[in-house]
Write a protein that holds these residues in place. Structure first.
Motif, PDB file in Angstrom:
ATOM      1  N   LYS A 358       0.802  -1.221   0.000  1.00 48.18           N
ATOM      2  CA  LYS A 358       0.000   0.000   0.000  1.00 48.18           C
ATOM      3  C   LYS A 358       0.839   1.277   0.000  1.00 48.18           C
ATOM      4  O   LYS A 358       0.393   2.317  -0.444  1.00 48.18           O
ATOM      5  N   ILE A 359       2.045   1.191   0.481  1.00 47.51           N
ATOM      6  CA  ILE A 359       2.868   2.394   0.537  1.00 47.51           C
ATOM      7  C   ILE A 359       3.170   2.918  -0.866  1.00 47.51           C
ATOM      8  O   ILE A 359       3.440   4.090  -1.076  1.00 47.51           O
ATOM      9  N   TYR A 360       3.124   2.020  -1.880  1.00 44.40           N
ATOM     10  CA  TYR A 360       3.413   2.426  -3.251  1.00 44.40           C
ATOM     11  C   TYR A 360       2.164   2.552  -4.132  1.00 44.40           C
ATOM     12  O   TYR A 360       2.194   3.196  -5.163  1.00 44.40           O
ATOM     13  N   SER A 361       1.086   1.902  -3.727  1.00 42.05           N
ATOM     14  CA  SER A 361      -0.060   1.763  -4.629  1.00 42.05           C
ATOM     15  C   SER A 361      -0.660   3.095  -5.063  1.00 42.05           C
ATOM     16  O   SER A 361      -1.009   3.261  -6.223  1.00 42.05           O
ATOM     17  N   LYS A 362      -0.764   4.059  -4.147  1.00 45.45           N
ATOM     18  CA  LYS A 362      -1.397   5.323  -4.496  1.00 45.45           C
ATOM     19  C   LYS A 362      -0.604   6.047  -5.588  1.00 45.45           C
ATOM     20  O   LYS A 362      -1.166   6.528  -6.566  1.00 45.45           O
ATOM     21  N   TRP A 363       0.702   6.111  -5.432  1.00 45.28           N
ATOM     22  CA  TRP A 363       1.526   6.806  -6.407  1.00 45.28           C
ATOM     23  C   TRP A 363       1.463   6.116  -7.757  1.00 45.28           C
ATOM     24  O   TRP A 363       1.323   6.761  -8.799  1.00 45.28           O
ATOM     25  N   ILE A 364       1.553   4.774  -7.752  1.00 48.26           N
ATOM     26  CA  ILE A 364       1.547   4.016  -9.004  1.00 48.26           C
ATOM     27  C   ILE A 364       0.228   4.195  -9.739  1.00 48.26           C
ATOM     28  O   ILE A 364       0.199   4.442 -10.949  1.00 48.26           O
ATOM     29  N   LEU A 365      -0.886   4.091  -9.017  1.00 43.06           N
ATOM     30  CA  LEU A 365      -2.193   4.215  -9.657  1.00 43.06           C
ATOM     31  C   LEU A 365      -2.418   5.612 -10.212  1.00 43.06           C
ATOM     32  O   LEU A 365      -3.035   5.789 -11.262  1.00 43.06           O
ATOM     33  N   ARG A 366      -1.915   6.615  -9.522  1.00 45.27           N
ATOM     34  CA  ARG A 366      -2.063   7.973 -10.033  1.00 45.27           C
ATOM     35  C   ARG A 366      -1.274   8.164 -11.325  1.00 45.27           C
ATOM     36  O   ARG A 366      -1.720   8.839 -12.250  1.00 45.27           O
ATOM     37  N   GLN A 367      -0.085   7.564 -11.384  1.00 40.91           N
ATOM     38  CA  GLN A 367       0.723   7.646 -12.604  1.00 40.91           C
ATOM     39  C   GLN A 367       0.022   6.930 -13.751  1.00 40.91           C
ATOM     40  O   GLN A 367       0.002   7.414 -14.883  1.00 40.91           O
ATOM     41  N   LEU A 368      -0.562   5.771 -13.461  1.00 45.17           N
ATOM     42  CA  LEU A 368      -1.294   5.039 -14.491  1.00 45.17           C
ATOM     43  C   LEU A 368      -2.499   5.839 -14.982  1.00 45.17           C
ATOM     44  O   LEU A 368      -2.807   5.845 -16.173  1.00 45.17           O
ATOM     45  N   ALA A 369      -3.185   6.508 -14.051  1.00 42.67           N
ATOM     46  CA  ALA A 369      -4.366   7.288 -14.414  1.00 42.67           C
ATOM     47  C   ALA A 369      -4.013   8.403 -15.395  1.00 42.67           C
ATOM     48  O   ALA A 369      -4.797   8.732 -16.290  1.00 42.67           O
ATOM     49  N   MET A 370      -2.830   8.980 -15.245  1.00 43.10           N
ATOM     50  CA  MET A 370      -2.423  10.071 -16.129  1.00 43.10           C
ATOM     51  C   MET A 370      -2.275   9.606 -17.572  1.00 43.10           C
ATOM     52  O   MET A 370      -2.442  10.383 -18.505  1.00 43.10           O
ATOM     53  N   LEU A 371      -1.979   8.310 -17.756  1.00 44.63           N
ATOM     54  CA  LEU A 371      -1.784   7.785 -19.109  1.00 44.63           C
ATOM     55  C   LEU A 371      -3.062   7.833 -19.937  1.00 44.63           C
ATOM     56  O   LEU A 371      -3.009   7.956 -21.166  1.00 44.63           O
ATOM     57  N   THR A 372      -4.215   7.709 -19.284  1.00 43.17           N
ATOM     58  CA  THR A 372      -5.488   7.655 -20.025  1.00 43.17           C
ATOM     59  C   THR A 372      -6.389   8.848 -19.733  1.00 43.17           C
ATOM     60  O   THR A 372      -7.530   8.878 -20.187  1.00 43.17           O
TER      61      THR A 372
END
Length: 385
Positions: A358-372
């Protein structure tokens, strides 16, 4: 049907077991991520948003534009949320399950340390508003009540228009409700109607006050007023006739009511209203026996006899179109493409690993969201299912 807008038509058939199992897994991951980021209240706030709810439906692989997008997604959420220790519970559902809402709320509220009585009352009033307070030809058949440990609540309910076989979904969020009978919805999705009997519109406040006064006069007096209204619609001009009446097309007014069902005062409900001395429109709607036909009767009398009409503005807010989320795993009816089990399982595996870290999930998901974020699907892929 308009291409590009989710009109929520009635679909036949069921969701296969293999897809339901995967929907449950993906919904569980989304719920956990949302609660972790925004808390229980944040989850309810999103469920009460018509676009977010439809996007979640599309994400898990349900038809992007069917009435089942409400019933299936809510059933999946109910199973997931009630099995998790996140401070949220869900009661009710489709058909007979909606009738179980009071008993389930009693149980869930106590589990969350809340007094169940206010939520049971609210559940009933919310259903009454969307079945009698607003009338556009839709019959309520689905009611799901979400409640959080901090007392926040949300409702997702749906009505079906039998002759058109198309649904309308109504969303409520407690933080949005100032007065349950005055512009209470967080959103309504579906197809806009030419008109709707809307007694909870902001501009209908004078009608609501008059309706309470009329209810105090009893069923016999209301029946007399109905006869007078019918006479006015036939061309009769009362002795107190004056210029404003010349601006009323009484026949057209009566035609609107007749298309919803002829007004008929229900004696039992009106007798109860008179005996209990209701003081507000919310109290009036909360009386068992005050249904759609009585509300139409009160509205007709108010409009033609007292020149105090309700609103005829359809309160629909969202002809929802979060179609891009259907590209996550595809759709049950193969739009924009068939659900691929391998892709679905890979997605579940990736989300599972993110949830473990969980310590990484928020940052990773936000980066993925920017792609689309700025991507829109090809218009030709939006095929009604």
């Amino acid at each position: 049907m308009r291409v590009g807008v989710a009109e929520l038509p009635l679909h036949a058939g069921t969701v296969p077991r293999w897809l339901i199992d995967r929907m449950t897994g993906l919904a569980r991951a989304v719920v956990e991520l949302v609660v972790d980021e925004y808390g229980p209240r944040g989850l309810l706030e999103r469920i009460s948003d018509p676009v977010y709810f439809q996007a979640l439906n599309n994400l898990i692989g349900m038809d992007w534009d069917s009435s089942g997008s409400t019933t299936v997604t809510t059933a999946v959420l109910k199973a997931v949320v009630n099995s998790m220790d996140i401070g949220v519970r869900v009661a009710g559902g489709k058909g007979k399950k909606s009738l179980e809402t009071p008993a389930e709320l009693e149980k869930h509220a106590r589990e969350l340390g809340l007094d169940p009585a206010p939520y049971v009352r609210t559940s009933y009033l919310v259903a009454k508003v969307d079945s009698a307070g607003i009338q556009a030809g839709y019959q309520l058949y689905h009611h799901a009540f979400f409640v959080a440990e901090d007392g926040t609540w949300a409702v997702v309910q749906q009505g079906m228009k039998p002759e058109a076989k198309v649904a309308r979904r109504m969303h409520w969020f407690s933080e949005r409700v100032v007065d349950p009978v005055n512009e209470p919805h967080s959103g309504i999705s579906g197809v806009r109607e030419p008109f709707a009997l809307n007694t909870v519109a902001g501009e209908a406040s004078s009608f609501r006050k008059l309706a309470v006064d009329l209810a105090q006069e009893g069923a016999s007096r209301i029946e007399g007023y109905i006869r007078q209204a019918m006479a006015i619609a036939s061309g009769y001009k009362p002795l107190a006739f004056y210029k404003p009446y010349e601006n009323i097309d009484a026949k057209a007014v009566l035609e609107r009511y007749s298309r919803l069902g002829m007004p008929r005062p229900e004696r039992k409900g009106l007798d109860t209203a008179r005996e209990t001395g209701v003081k507000s429109y919310s109290e009036l709607l909360s009386i068992r026996g005050i249904g759609p036909s009585t509300v139409r009767a009160l509205a007709l009398v108010a409009e033609l006899v007292y020149e105090t009409p309700p609103s005829w503005r359809d309160p629909l807010t969202h002809p929802v179109d979060p179609f891009k989320f259907a590209y996550a795993v595809g759709g049950k009816d193969e739009v924009p493409f068939p659900v691929d089990k391998k892709t679905y399982d890979e997605l579940l595996s990736i989300l599972g690993k993110l949830l473990e870290r969980k310590i990484y999930s928020k940052w990773i998901l936000r980066q993925l969201a920017m792609l689309t974020k700025d991507w829109s699907p090809p218009p030709e892929d939006k095929k009604p299912t």
